[in-house]
Design an enzyme around this catalytic site. Structure first.
Site, PDB file in Angstrom:
ATOM      1  N   LYS A  75       8.920  -1.952  -0.699  1.00  0.00           N
ATOM      2  CA  LYS A  75       7.788  -1.609   0.168  1.00  0.00           C
ATOM      3  C   LYS A  75       7.882  -2.452   1.445  1.00  0.00           C
ATOM      4  CE  LYS A  75       3.076  -0.442  -1.084  1.00  0.00           C
ATOM      5  NZ  LYS A  75       1.862  -0.977  -1.711  1.00  0.00           N
TER       6      LYS A  75
HETATM    7  C1  E4P Z   1      -0.816   1.222  -1.509  1.00  0.00           C
HETATM    8  O1  E4P Z   1       0.326   1.159  -1.906  1.00  0.00           O
HETATM    9  C2  E4P Z   1      -1.762   0.088  -1.470  1.00  0.00           C
HETATM   10  O2  E4P Z   1      -1.415  -0.818  -2.471  1.00  0.00           O
HETATM   11  C3  E4P Z   1      -3.183   0.477  -1.734  1.00  0.00           C
HETATM   12  O3  E4P Z   1      -3.361   1.831  -1.967  1.00  0.00           O
HETATM   13  C4  E4P Z   1      -4.182  -0.195  -0.865  1.00  0.00           C
HETATM   14  O4  E4P Z   1      -5.464   0.236  -1.219  1.00  0.00           O
HETATM   15  P1  E4P Z   1      -6.800  -0.527  -0.817  1.00  0.00           P
HETATM   16  O5  E4P Z   1      -7.231  -0.056   0.512  1.00  0.00           O
HETATM   17  O6  E4P Z   1      -7.776  -0.146  -1.898  1.00  0.00           O
HETATM   18  O7  E4P Z   1      -6.491  -2.015  -0.830  1.00  0.00           O
END
Ligand code: E4P
Length: 213
Positions: free
Chosen positions: A82
């Site tokens: 990522k």
């Molecule tokens: C995506 O890969 C992120 O980890 C995630 O969806 C972030 O979500 P949030 O806005 O609830 O922190």
């Protein structure tokens, strides 16, 4: 449509994987910090349950991110690196895709960012719908626009709807043709539930007890 869990909690992954509906996991530094466990150990355990586990690079510079990405990818074939949606991140995605390492570009908040990430060779892009909704913008509107562009441009990059907050986000993502949705555990466990199912099941069980056997 693939369904991922948005968590760094291995027990949650093991539980939902048993349902037979889980295609992957997305982690991020905040989720990992919440669990207080060793990052590599967590990622490796999750790789036992699902074929796709996103692990986020955190180095402040391009060379550092490249090194981290190569290291994470060497841990297990299920790891997807990522990478944050920054100019440096794009460079890292291009480099890793040249080495056949899968990437997931995170923190995507605009169509222009989505296009750049796809052109750099991202395997997956992660537009965040909930965080846009939180500031009064239209998160699902962004997904609609991205899917329109994808229809014309035929990018191979998969669109992962991230930052989901409730079951309706998953339904809407599916209707728009998004490839993947990542879902927090608290939302995932709501998906199989319906009051009419619960009531109907209870009645069937009660009536079965009245049948002569
Ligand atoms: C995506 O890969 C992120 O980890 C995630 O969806 C972030 O979500 P949030 O806005 O609830 O922190």
């Amino acid at each position: 449509m693939k369904l991922f869990l948005d968590t760094a909690n291995v027990a949650q992954v093991a539980e939902v994987a048993r349902w037979g509906v889980l295609d992957g996991v997305t982690t991020n530094p905040s989720l990992v910090a919440k669990e207080g466990k060793d990052f590599k150990a967590v990622v490796l355990e999750m790789c036992q349950h699902v074929p796709c586990v996103s692990a986020q690079v955190t180095a402040p510079d391009v060379e550092g991110m490249k090194r981290q990405g190569e290291e994470y990818a060497s841990w297990h074939k299920h790891v997807v690196v990522k990478v944050p949606m920054t100019v440096g991140g794009l460079e890292v995605v291009k480099y890793l895709s040249g080495k056949k390492i899968k990437t997931n570009v995170t923190l995507v908040f605009s169509v222009a960012q989505a296009i750049l990430a796809a052109k750099a060779g991202a395997t997956i892009i992660s537009p965040f719908v909930g965080r846009l909704d939180d500031i009064g913008e239209d998160g699902m509107g962004l997904i609609k626009e991205i899917m329109e562009v994808w229809q014309h441009s035929k990018f191979a990059t998969e669109v992962l709807v991230a930052s989901t907050r409730h079951p309706r986000h998953i339904v809407d993502a599916g209707k728009l043709g998004a490839h993947i949705c990542t879902i927090p555990y608290e939302v995932f466990v709501k998906l199989p539930k319906h009051t009419l199912t619960d009531n109907g099941y209870k009645k069937f069980q009660e009536d079965w007890g009245k049948v002569k056997k």
